[in-house]
Design an enzyme around this catalytic site. Sequence first.
Site, PDB file in Angstrom:
ATOM      1  N   ASP A  24       0.853  -1.184   0.000  1.00 23.81           N
ATOM      2  CA  ASP A  24       0.000   0.000   0.000  1.00 23.81           C
ATOM      3  C   ASP A  24       0.890   1.237   0.000  1.00 23.81           C
ATOM      4  OD1 ASP A  24      -1.954   1.886   0.374  1.00 23.81           O
ATOM      5  OD2 ASP A  24      -2.249   1.427   2.509  1.00 23.81           O
ATOM      6  N   ASN A  26      -0.603   4.555  -0.129  1.00 23.58           N
ATOM      7  CA  ASN A  26      -1.309   5.771   0.298  1.00 23.58           C
ATOM      8  C   ASN A  26      -2.041   5.633   1.635  1.00 23.58           C
ATOM      9  OD1 ASN A  26      -3.347   4.118  -0.434  1.00 23.58           O
ATOM     10  ND2 ASN A  26      -4.263   5.463  -1.980  1.00 23.58           N
ATOM     11  N   ASP A  28      -4.350   3.624   2.770  1.00 25.29           N
ATOM     12  CA  ASP A  28      -5.766   3.243   2.902  1.00 25.29           C
ATOM     13  C   ASP A  28      -5.941   1.764   3.245  1.00 25.29           C
ATOM     14  OD1 ASP A  28      -5.151   2.013   0.542  1.00 25.29           O
ATOM     15  OD2 ASP A  28      -6.740   2.950  -0.655  1.00 25.29           O
ATOM     16  N   ASP A  32      -1.606  -1.140  -3.856  1.00 27.13           N
ATOM     17  CA  ASP A  32      -1.936  -0.385  -5.075  1.00 27.13           C
ATOM     18  C   ASP A  32      -0.777  -0.410  -6.067  1.00 27.13           C
ATOM     19  OD1 ASP A  32      -0.159   1.519  -3.926  1.00 27.13           O
ATOM     20  OD2 ASP A  32      -1.832   2.305  -2.738  1.00 27.13           O
ATOM     21  N   ASP A 101      -4.294 -10.055 -16.029  1.00 25.89           N
ATOM     22  CA  ASP A 101      -5.208 -11.161 -15.757  1.00 25.89           C
ATOM     23  C   ASP A 101      -6.501 -10.892 -16.500  1.00 25.89           C
ATOM     24  OD1 ASP A 101      -6.591 -13.263 -14.492  1.00 25.89           O
ATOM     25  OD2 ASP A 101      -5.469 -12.953 -12.641  1.00 25.89           O
ATOM     26  N   ASP A 202      -8.283 -16.282 -16.872  1.00 27.75           N
ATOM     27  CA  ASP A 202      -9.045 -16.840 -15.769  1.00 27.75           C
ATOM     28  C   ASP A 202     -10.015 -17.927 -16.259  1.00 27.75           C
ATOM     29  OD1 ASP A 202      -9.744 -16.313 -12.877  1.00 27.75           O
ATOM     30  OD2 ASP A 202     -11.735 -16.033 -13.758  1.00 27.75           O
ATOM     31  N   GLU A 244      -5.864 -20.567 -17.263  1.00 27.98           N
ATOM     32  CA  GLU A 244      -6.194 -21.311 -16.044  1.00 27.98           C
ATOM     33  C   GLU A 244      -7.219 -22.380 -16.424  1.00 27.98           C
ATOM     34  OE1 GLU A 244      -8.017 -20.617 -11.546  1.00 27.98           O
ATOM     35  OE2 GLU A 244      -8.885 -19.600 -13.262  1.00 27.98           O
ATOM     36  N   HIS A 318      -3.231 -17.178  -5.544  1.00 21.40           N
ATOM     37  CA  HIS A 318      -4.100 -16.465  -4.618  1.00 21.40           C
ATOM     38  C   HIS A 318      -5.330 -17.281  -4.212  1.00 21.40           C
ATOM     39  CE1 HIS A 318      -5.686 -16.055  -8.583  1.00 21.40           C
ATOM     40  NE2 HIS A 318      -6.848 -15.649  -8.081  1.00 21.40           N
ATOM     41  N   ASP A 319      -5.507 -18.468  -4.803  1.00 18.69           N
ATOM     42  CA  ASP A 319      -6.650 -19.322  -4.458  1.00 18.69           C
ATOM     43  C   ASP A 319      -6.245 -20.511  -3.596  1.00 18.69           C
ATOM     44  OD1 ASP A 319      -8.394 -17.801  -6.075  1.00 18.69           O
ATOM     45  OD2 ASP A 319      -7.930 -19.003  -7.848  1.00 18.69           O
TER      46      ASP A 319
HETATM   47  C1  NOJ Z   1     -10.305 -18.141 -10.697  1.00 22.04           C
HETATM   48  C2  NOJ Z   1      -9.628 -17.067  -9.915  1.00 22.04           C
HETATM   49  O1  NOJ Z   1      -8.291 -17.423  -9.722  1.00 22.04           O
HETATM   50  C3  NOJ Z   1     -10.412 -16.909  -8.639  1.00 22.04           C
HETATM   51  O2  NOJ Z   1      -9.763 -16.108  -7.701  1.00 22.04           O
HETATM   52  C4  NOJ Z   1     -11.767 -16.378  -8.999  1.00 22.04           C
HETATM   53  O3  NOJ Z   1     -12.577 -16.334  -7.853  1.00 22.04           O
HETATM   54  C5  NOJ Z   1     -12.465 -17.258 -10.036  1.00 22.04           C
HETATM   55  N1  NOJ Z   1     -11.585 -17.665 -11.083  1.00 22.04           N
HETATM   56  C6  NOJ Z   1     -13.621 -16.520 -10.658  1.00 22.04           C
HETATM   57  O4  NOJ Z   1     -13.159 -15.517 -11.506  1.00 22.04           O
END
Ligand code: NOJ
Length: 542
Positions: A24, A26, A28, A32, A101, A202, A244, A318-319
């Site tokens: 971050d 700024n 908040d 960013d 992405d 995605d 993906e 991130h998942d």
């Molecule tokens: C896969 C992404 O990596 C995930 O974070 C997202 O929730 C779903 N696709 C829906 O876009």
Amino acid sequence: MSEQTNKWWKSAVIYQIYPKSFQDSNGDGIGDLNGIIQRLDYLENLGIDAIWLSPVYRSPQDDNGYDISDYQDIDPMFGTLADMERLIEEAGKHKIRIIMDLVLNHSSDEHFWFQEARKSRENPYHDYYVWRDGEEGTPPNDMKANFGGSAWEWVPEVKQYYFHQFSVKQPDLNWENPKVRKEIYRMIQWWIDKGVGGFRLDVIDQIAKEPDKKITANGPRLHEFIQEMSREVFQKGDLITVGEAWGANPKNAKLYSNPDGSEFSMVFQFEHICLDQQPGKEKWDLAPLPFLKLKETLSRWQTALDGCGWNSLFWNNHDLPRIVSRWGNDKEYRVESAKMLAVLLHGMQGTPYIYQGEELGMTNVKYSIGEYRDIEIRNMYEERKRQGYSEESVMRSIYAKGRDNARTPMQWDDSANAGFSAGEPWIKVNPNYPEINAKAELRDPDSVFMCYKKMVALRKQYPVFVDGHFELLLPEDDTFFAYARRNEGEELYVICNFFGRETALPLEENWEEMELLYSNYEPGKDAAVYRPYEARMYYRKR
Ligand code: NOJ
């Protein structure tokens, strides 16, 4: 078509940034674009070639940006379009490309297209989405959305249901409509003209859905659509593209990553990630991780795509939960096991992806339910509690698999909020940041960071990392994950003790005659004995 033999991305290493949690600038509490610019020196030091940036487009943030309301603008919480242009330029000065992405399976329900589409059946945008007639209260079928509940949502204005594979605020785009495809290609070209280096796509295997037949992934027209998109936009530039594809298998991955360049550079497949997924059950139903199956799966992919496709190599995104908390030991052997997992992955054929914080050995978290932010976690918690699951079992699932494990702020130093933000972070910082942070690791020659840095450098130094054929060694051994890579002139051995028990390596070779490229331990008394999570890379010319 553009042939994919000597592409830059074959010896590249990609770094994924989840912008909300990276830096971050700024105060908040939300990461960013300017924050990323501040950290480019750090990334150059690590040696990476490109940043895959999770979505920063304008979005109501129902699913942290994977619900886009304007594909050609930046969400104010991340900055402006000018900041984005500056990031592309500044990253370029550090020899780092930016990979955007692309979320093309669905948009946000707040996108102009959907706002129009829901007004009337005659609206020119109506057919941009997937609609079915029905009676209110009786959806067309019983398909479920990925984040819980029905995949169908009623819109009274048009007296129809729209289809959404994810949240109700993520209506699926209708790829059958050529106008939709054209709009998408035009938008992609606009980003290419801005100088981006590639795209991550995605859930791309879900675009060719046929909900009447309950088909979501791998629909009949999938490869036709991808090939068209590749022809129309991707093949015109020297781009990296990675799809993906949760439904990928080695057979269709050869199409996705066809060396003739007709589709993508590569896909993210998830077979090695889903090994504890039981048939007919959800990801939250926990089961033990099968080690022999991991070896078999990763080596099958290595062999299957050799010479006729290309692998992506990743443990994290991130998942997914943090890899050191999943396959490693995030307590007494955190450093050793994080390094071992790095060595194991980076020795393979393919393009490695490092997810922010993985290079520090960042770990999973255990928060109280109110401290989680992810829509998937929150929906699942409510749903399972309603279904009678105990609090304890629901929380156990969240600790093991929850996506917020990966989304806690990047741990830069031991100052307040781990140096991530001067304000209150949008999600709580992992309390272990005073001990695990970038500042400390940059000072320590034996840190996890330094191991990753070494792996990135080795891939650029020795061609065998890129083109060596793969052979799994000791396939039935229940302690070692060992393999060899060979090209015409070089041989590389990667030997990993995958567990916390000291074990003698049951493999005869003239190890003394080889060069030890890397080890995560100092030499021991007996070279044949591998200490907990010990990992070595041996090399020789042949
Ligand atoms: C896969 C992404 O990596 C995930 O974070 C997202 O929730 C779903 N696709 C829906 O876009």
